[in-house]
Write a protein that holds these residues in place. Structure first.
Motif, PDB file in Angstrom:
ATOM      1  N   ASP A 149      48.144  39.106 -68.261  1.00  0.00           N
ATOM      2  CA  ASP A 149      49.052  40.081 -68.879  1.00  0.00           C
ATOM      3  C   ASP A 149      48.711  41.519 -68.502  1.00  0.00           C
ATOM      4  O   ASP A 149      49.598  42.358 -68.397  1.00  0.00           O
ATOM      5  N   LYS A 151      54.207  29.545 -72.344  1.00  0.00           N
ATOM      6  CA  LYS A 151      54.125  30.985 -72.619  1.00  0.00           C
ATOM      7  C   LYS A 151      54.968  31.804 -71.641  1.00  0.00           C
ATOM      8  O   LYS A 151      55.763  32.637 -72.051  1.00  0.00           O
ATOM      9  N   TYR A 187      44.773  34.720 -70.270  1.00  0.00           N
ATOM     10  CA  TYR A 187      46.020  35.445 -70.547  1.00  0.00           C
ATOM     11  C   TYR A 187      45.812  36.952 -70.513  1.00  0.00           C
ATOM     12  O   TYR A 187      46.718  37.699 -70.156  1.00  0.00           O
TER      13      TYR A 187
END
Lengths: 449, 449
Positions: free
Chosen positions: A325, A100, A321
């Motif tokens: 993020d 990712k 995540y």
């Protein structure tokens, strides 16, 4: 008498053991030891040295710790050997994370391609052993992360051939210290003509100490160069996620998996030390498609395994995540940028030249005009005098730079510390400036004496 | 075609890298991989193999885990490099722990004499590098912990000279596989006459695989032997606290600090793997009074550091003397004894000879009368056939034993597992017994073919 005694002790070690003990090139460590004698603390030692030498990000502990402490529990499986190249859950989490955030393409990173070891230094040492026999060489663009030298030397007796770069701007769009294929070719040919067996090419992307990075075309050129000469090419991407410049578009080798001309000799290293400010936790990762190399490195994993509770904590962190993020990466990059801005302003005020960093925790600055003499001795003296004035930097020779006058400043400190450090830095440098040195050509600045 | 491809891959590694990949001597690992294909589980795989091969204590997880999980918290200092040879609090706790439980005398162990690394294997590898140059040798009494060979070989290219011992009882009070100074002298002289450079003497006390230990006089004799020949002497005391026999009075070298004839060449290794059933946590300790050796090993600590959260958890555990004295050690030893008793009863019922273990997680048994042939092949076949019958042991050649017919059985498993394993063991062996083999002399049993 004491000398005899000391010799006796020396003789008790192997030749390489003595080489380790007498290794004097670790200037970063020397700087660290000097700092340890008088470390700055706003409360208890406000006159102490502010450490802008060791490459650690000290701006994000407050957001990392709650995450790392989330639901940590040692379970029975962690007590036993298990797979010392990394628990399955850890390598799977790492594979997904690299896919990712390093934009692996056109296929994901596979957990079978990964080996976890306790830090990038362990990986370099153990991989150095598996790629080089003693007295074999890796090319490295210079200036470079100085510890590469001892990482390869101490356990593996492998050595480095520097590809010497300078600040000279050779053509439009050329950056200072830019690595070119002709420079690689020259360094390789020279090494070969000296009878050196060169087995690979190791470099940091983003670069340390310059904070630059490489375009996709440049990376392709390096890959082709390595392939042409049957060299291993090792991408150390340990600062990849510390990309604090808004326009930084760093290309990971993982984003080019199907464009590698020599997949068996192309390897990638990353660790938590820099991008997750966790040098203490001792966790790094090797990605390689070369199953033989994985077997050789994996067999050595019992010398350098990652503690499974640490694997679990890191797994918990890198699989969230949403937190990555929306909390961690934006905060980390904003704080790096804030701290960098303070340094940048000071440098601009002083009219000091520097390489504009795109990523990393440091800025590479040209202090030629403050040096008492344009040679190694002068570079060392300036470094020590800045240190005596309360700011620990690292001199260019710590990075085996052939051009005198460059220093690395770590800015990844809390704003208050950076602000104070830059006040000290500015006040001191203004006193000792000698603008005449600015007129020196790059050639006049090259010295190893 | 696939062969060419495979060769290409091989050629991409260094000679030593290829040596690692092709190293076939790790029989314990081979046994482990065989077990992994069909691991016993009382619920999900009741016909699977019970692992009596890997030396792990699986009887104490229930008392260790609550302790290890007590108040663990990652704090900011743990995030940073700090001292990679071990945090100050960890080395102080280790110094106090070793002083108390290894009966350091006449003075305490000092934290400055300790280096913490991620496991005994790391210490042996890194110390091997600092003591031996490539192709230099350490003496080791054989049978020995087989992994010593690859610990020394893989990163350090140091090698072992076996001091071959047998089960022959040479005089009253002599124990099977007892190490004598004449045997050491012979092995050393033979090695020297073959041009081998011998730099030291490495041995386990308590011994692995025999579970014996050494009297104070014997240790003094070994120390004198090493001193006489200017050899390093390395005490691996990794099973010291797993002393399950009530009459065991194991002497640690730490209890003789002022009786060491050559303090600069006398070193001690211990780890949490065995005595605290924590091979996964990767934590070991080196004690040496040789400051040069500490410098050489310490400089390599960044390849093999212990994760600081793990250091903190272990510190918390080993500083709770009340828990150690009243909960952990008594429970651990009682459970070892219980599990051992089940194995002992089976062996006695079958009339199988074994070395009475005083410490450790294993018993060293003589299965000569069950072997299809008295040679390496027969030893391997019996090992594999016992494995096929659901019990994973380790054959004598895994320990480089020169006398055929010996096997190591790990008994440190829950009572139910040991009971089932011994039922299987007994049922199978009764079918294949050949008592004729018992009549063979030790000389007839020595074979490397």
């Amino acid at each position: 008498m004491s000398s005899t005694h000391s010799n006796e002790k020396q003789n008790c070690l192997s030749k390489r053991g003595n080489n380790i003990v007498t290794f004097k090139d670790d200037v970063i460590l020397e700087a660290y030891m000097l700092w340890l004698k008088n470390p700055y603390d706003p409360e208890s030692n406000p006159q102490g040295i502010i450490n802008m030498n060791i490459s650690e990000n000290k701006t994000v502990g407050d957001i990392l710790l709650p995450k790392l402490n989330e639901g940590i529990e040692i379970t029975e499986e962690m007590l036993y050997y298990g797979d010392l190249t990394g628990r399955d859950y850890f390598r799977q989490a790492m594979a997904d994370f690299l896919t990712k955030y390093f934009k692996a393409s056109p296929r994901p990173v596979r957990k079978e391609e990964l080996i976890g070891l306790c830090g990038a230094s362990s990986i370099i040492s153990i991989m150095g052993n598996a790629i080089c026999d003693p007295e074999e060489y890796l090319l490295v663009p210079s200036p470079y992360y100085g510890t590469f030298a001892s990482d390869l030397l101490f356990m593996s007796e492998a050595r480095l051939v520097p590809v010497n770069l300078t600040s000279e701007i050779k053509e439009p769009n050329f950056e200072p210290f830019q690595l070119t294929v002709p420079a690689l070719e020259r360094a390789l040919q020279q090494a070969v003509s000296q009878g050196k067996r060169v087995k690979g090419f190791l470099f940091s992307n983003p670069a340390n100490p310059s904070g630059s990075y490489f375009s996709k075309q440049m990376i392709k050129d390096y890959l082709d160069f390595a392939h042409r000469h049957e060299l291993h090419i090792i991408f150390d991407e340990i600062y990849y996620l510390s990309n604090h410049a808004p326009d930084a578009d760093i290309i990971s080798v993982l984003s080019m998996i199907n464009e590698l001309p020599d997949p068996e000799r192309t390897h990638f290293i990353w660790a938590f030390s820099k991008d997750f400010a966790s040098s203490g936790l001792r966790a790094g990762i090797l990605w390689t498609q070369n199953s033989m190399l994985r077997a050789a490195v994996g067999a050595c994993s019992r010398f350098s395994g990652i503690s499974p509770p640490t694997q679990k904590q890191l797994t918990n962190m890198i699989t969230d995540y949403d937190w990555l993020d929306n909390v961690y990466f934006p905060t980390m990059r904003r704080r790096l940028k804030e701290s960098y801005e303070i340094v940048r302003q000071t440098l601009d005020e002083l009219g000091i030249r520097y390489v504009i960093p795109k990523a990393g925790l440091f800025v590479w600055v040209d202090l030629i005009e403050f040096m008492p003499s344009v040679d190694l001795e002068g570079e060392r003296k300036l470094w020590l005098s800045i240190l005596e004035n309360g700011v620990g930097t690292a001199p260019g020779y710590a990075f085996y730079c052939c051009e005198r006058g460059w220093y690395r400043i770590i800015f990844a400190l809390p704003v208050a510390d950076v602000t104070l450090a830059m006040e000290r830095f500015k006040n001191y440098l203004l006193k000792i400036r000698n603008l005449e040195n600015r007129k020196l050509s790059v050639q006049e600045r090259i010295s190893t004496q």
